[in-house]
Write a protein that holds these residues in place. Structure first.
Motif, PDB file in Angstrom:
ATOM      1  N   VAL A  26     -46.050  -7.318  28.322  1.00  0.00           N
ATOM      2  CA  VAL A  26     -46.364  -8.611  27.494  1.00  0.00           C
ATOM      3  C   VAL A  26     -47.432  -8.964  28.335  1.00  0.00           C
ATOM      4  N   ARG A  27     -48.158  -9.860  27.468  1.00  0.00           N
ATOM      5  CA  ARG A  27     -49.375 -10.813  28.037  1.00  0.00           C
ATOM      6  C   ARG A  27     -49.007 -12.038  27.535  1.00  0.00           C
ATOM      7  N   TYR A  28     -48.663 -12.781  28.474  1.00  0.00           N
ATOM      8  CA  TYR A  28     -48.195 -14.232  28.179  1.00  0.00           C
ATOM      9  C   TYR A  28     -48.763 -15.328  28.952  1.00  0.00           C
ATOM     10  N   THR A  29     -49.158 -16.275  28.022  1.00  0.00           N
ATOM     11  CA  THR A  29     -49.909 -17.684  28.692  1.00  0.00           C
ATOM     12  C   THR A  29     -48.722 -18.566  28.852  1.00  0.00           C
ATOM     13  N   LEU A  30     -48.357 -19.139  29.885  1.00  0.00           N
ATOM     14  CA  LEU A  30     -47.371 -20.331  29.963  1.00  0.00           C
ATOM     15  C   LEU A  30     -47.719 -21.480  29.289  1.00  0.00           C
ATOM     16  N   PRO A  31     -46.779 -21.980  28.292  1.00  0.00           N
ATOM     17  CA  PRO A  31     -46.939 -23.173  27.557  1.00  0.00           C
ATOM     18  C   PRO A  31     -46.740 -24.379  28.418  1.00  0.00           C
ATOM     19  N   VAL A  32     -45.641 -24.157  29.343  1.00  0.00           N
ATOM     20  CA  VAL A  32     -45.262 -25.137  30.338  1.00  0.00           C
ATOM     21  C   VAL A  32     -45.423 -24.732  31.979  1.00  0.00           C
ATOM     22  N   ALA A  33     -45.954 -25.856  32.594  1.00  0.00           N
ATOM     23  CA  ALA A  33     -46.202 -25.227  34.053  1.00  0.00           C
ATOM     24  C   ALA A  33     -44.568 -25.177  34.432  1.00  0.00           C
ATOM     25  N   SER A  34     -44.028 -23.702  34.579  1.00  0.00           N
ATOM     26  CA  SER A  34     -42.787 -23.680  34.911  1.00  0.00           C
ATOM     27  C   SER A  34     -42.738 -22.308  35.805  1.00  0.00           C
ATOM     28  N   ALA A  35     -42.307 -22.636  37.182  1.00  0.00           N
ATOM     29  CA  ALA A  35     -42.257 -21.128  37.773  1.00  0.00           C
ATOM     30  C   ALA A  35     -40.921 -20.489  37.405  1.00  0.00           C
ATOM     31  N   GLN A  36     -39.805 -21.184  36.550  1.00  0.00           N
ATOM     32  CA  GLN A  36     -38.771 -20.380  36.233  1.00  0.00           C
ATOM     33  C   GLN A  36     -39.175 -19.496  35.206  1.00  0.00           C
ATOM     34  N   VAL A  37     -40.144 -20.082  34.223  1.00  0.00           N
ATOM     35  CA  VAL A  37     -40.677 -19.073  33.302  1.00  0.00           C
ATOM     36  C   VAL A  37     -41.293 -17.848  33.604  1.00  0.00           C
ATOM     37  N   LYS A  38     -42.373 -18.404  34.486  1.00  0.00           N
ATOM     38  CA  LYS A  38     -43.328 -17.372  34.989  1.00  0.00           C
ATOM     39  C   LYS A  38     -42.517 -16.081  35.884  1.00  0.00           C
ATOM     40  N   SER A  39     -41.378 -16.670  36.463  1.00  0.00           N
ATOM     41  CA  SER A  39     -40.701 -15.482  37.239  1.00  0.00           C
ATOM     42  C   SER A  39     -39.930 -14.760  36.381  1.00  0.00           C
ATOM     43  N   ALA A  40     -39.420 -15.485  35.432  1.00  0.00           N
ATOM     44  CA  ALA A  40     -38.411 -14.520  34.374  1.00  0.00           C
ATOM     45  C   ALA A  40     -39.261 -13.638  33.545  1.00  0.00           C
ATOM     46  N   VAL A  41     -40.595 -13.895  33.364  1.00  0.00           N
ATOM     47  CA  VAL A  41     -41.523 -12.837  32.855  1.00  0.00           C
ATOM     48  C   VAL A  41     -41.752 -11.756  33.798  1.00  0.00           C
ATOM     49  N   LEU A  42     -42.099 -12.229  34.671  1.00  0.00           N
ATOM     50  CA  LEU A  42     -42.555 -11.121  35.786  1.00  0.00           C
ATOM     51  C   LEU A  42     -41.357 -10.231  36.311  1.00  0.00           C
ATOM     52  N   LEU A  43     -40.071 -10.900  36.293  1.00  0.00           N
ATOM     53  CA  LEU A  43     -38.872  -9.891  36.561  1.00  0.00           C
ATOM     54  C   LEU A  43     -38.524  -9.035  35.309  1.00  0.00           C
ATOM     55  N   ALA A  44     -38.812  -9.521  34.292  1.00  0.00           N
ATOM     56  CA  ALA A  44     -38.589  -8.593  32.970  1.00  0.00           C
ATOM     57  C   ALA A  44     -39.638  -7.550  32.962  1.00  0.00           C
ATOM     58  N   GLY A  45     -40.948  -7.830  33.302  1.00  0.00           N
ATOM     59  CA  GLY A  45     -41.883  -6.925  33.503  1.00  0.00           C
ATOM     60  C   GLY A  45     -41.670  -5.610  34.377  1.00  0.00           C
TER      61      GLY A  45
END
Ligand code: S3P
Length: 454
Positions: free
Chosen positions: A167-186
């Motif tokens: 996935v290529r994903y630009t965070l719509p909110v400044a959230s380390a939780q969202v960033k981390s969820a995407v990286l862990l899924a990656g």
């Protein structure tokens, strides 16, 4: 039994003697969650020292065991995780209860979303009211599906992708939780997953992924910080020393700045620049605060924080771009600002409305109740400092299943004229077991240690 079941535990707190001594606060909550999750996704053994043994992190430890990792407590803060490898999660036999922890549930959802298993998540009343769409939307791009309640709320079932795509994903909110969820899924997807964050947020996941042997490249671009992760790495078990939590350190530090005559040291605190905004803000308010013995531990910068009460602080306007680096510290800043001279203006803090509770509303109502004028809007809070008269106190505060609201008013109570009652202090155990014992130790001038007390 869940913390939101059973009877509330109220506590009344009165004026404190000056604080003195050493405040040994618990391990970092963000880093503790990540150490357990990456340990579970690695091959071999991960040894963790200084793990936060709060309820939030214990819930994540149980979740990792439910997904098939071996998780053992060897002693106080000493844990061993024997991982199953990237893509090796087993399907849990029961519902995963993440208690009060938004970080726990969002990171674990990410970690399982690219493995062909199904898991159902729930939590306490606070967590069940929080939005999960912010993680399930990017996880759907990998091919995962999520079925939750209206508004993307828990309980929620996530069906992991059988054939995940990167996935290529630009965070719509400044959230380390969202960033981390995407990286862990990656991790379990083939190819390269890219996350772009227009505003930098805490980078513990990136640091720790690199430490476990993931292939990660980070560059600054016109779009923001671009993080590239090569999929399907072999993560190798590590030794991790968890620094003490700057967000927990903020409470004794702020209390020392409220109570005349105080002088304390908080040793071994993580001062990662993506987390240290509160201490910078204190400096701008005129606090006598210094970092001693700067060092690096387990890939994170650490220091001993020395703080001394030298008089009332000045109210300031906190730069809104600093919000991600101190997002969890606004409640205690608002409490401290009540003792300052002039207004403290906090803008760009709309994210506080979707934390364990609506923290703008909780602080505004609580401060009004203890005699501090405030002004609030959708994404701002202004606290009118009461120096030189001081803060009245003399009210009961609703902690609303939010540990940071409870601790912020507990600190305020230690410097207010009249005692303050917190209606339920049980939430404090999510992030800071031993908090009250530690503060009492500092008030009696002896070293306070949350570990010994907790
Ligand atoms: C955290 C990120 C922040 C923070 C939370 C811990 C983390 O949440 O408030 O306490 O460990 O990634 P958001 O990602 O919602 O900003």
């Amino acid at each position: 039994m869940r913390r939101d079941a059973g009877r509330p535990v109220p506590r009344t707190i009165g004026r404190s003697a000056p604080l003195g001594g050493t405040a040994e606060v618990p391990g970092d909550k963000s880093i503790s969650h990540r150490a357990l999750i990456l340990g579970a996704l690695a091959v071999g053994e991960t040894r963790i020292s200084g793990l936060l043994e709060g309820d939030d992190v214990r819930d994540t430890a149980r979740a990792m065991a439910a997904f098939g990792a071996r998780v053992e407590r060897l002693g106080a803060g000493e844990w061993r995780v024997t991982g199953v490898g990237v893509g090796g999660f087993a399907e849990p036999a029961d519902v995963i209860d993440c208690g009060n922890s938004g970080t726990g549930v969002r990171l674990v959802m990410g970690a399982m979303a690219t493995t062909p298993i199904t898991a159902t998540f729930t939590g306490d009343a606070s967590l069940r009211s929080r939005p999960m769409g912010r993680v399930t939307e990017p996880l759907a791009l990998f091919g995962a599906r999520a079925f939750g309640r209206e508004g993307g709320r828990l309980p929620m079932t996530v069906v992991g992708a059988a054939e995940p795509v990167p996935v290529r994903y630009t965070l719509p909110v400044a959230s380390a939780q969202v960033k981390s969820a995407v990286l862990l899924a990656g991790l379990a997807a083939p190819g390269e997953t890219v996350v772009i964050e227009p505003v930098p947020t805490r980078d513990h996941t990136e640091r720790m992924l690199a430490g476990f042997g993931a292939d990660l490249a980070i560059e600054e671009s016109a779009e923001g910080r671009v993080i590239r992760l090569a999929g399907q790495p072999e993560l190798v078990g590590q030794r991790i020393a968890v620094p003490r939590d700057p967000s927990s350190a903020a409470f004794p530090v702020a209390a020392a700045l409220m109570i005349p005559g105080s002088e304390i040291v908080v040793p071994g605190v993580g001062i990662n620049p993506t987390r240290a905004g509160f201490f910078e803000t204190l400096g701008e308010m005129g606090a006598d605060i210094r970092f001693g013995k700067l060092r690096e531990e387990g890939g994170e910068p650490v220091a001993d924080i020395h703080v001394r009460h030298t008089g009332a602080l000045r109210g300031i306007e906190v730069p809104p771009e600093r919000a991600p680096a101190m997002i969890d510290e606004y409640p205690i800043l608002a409490a401290l600002a009540a003792f300052a001279e002039g207004p403290t203006v906090m803008r760009g803090i709309g994210e506080l409305r979707v934390k364990e509770t609506d923290r703008i509303d909780a602080m505004a109502r609580g401060l009004e109740a203890v005699g501090v004028p405030v002004k609030e809007g959708e994404d701002f809070l202004v606290v009118h400092g009461r120096s030189p008269e001081g803060v009245r106190g003399g009210a009961t505060i609703a902690s609303r299943l939010d540990h940071r609201i409870a601790m912020s008013f507990a600190c305020l109570a230690m410097a207010a004229a009249e005692p303050v009652t917190i209606d339920d202090v049980r939430p404090v155990a999510t992030s800071f077991p031993g908090f009250f014992e530690l503060m009492a130790g500092l008030a009696s001038g002896v070293a306070g240690s949350a570990e010994e007390a907790g």
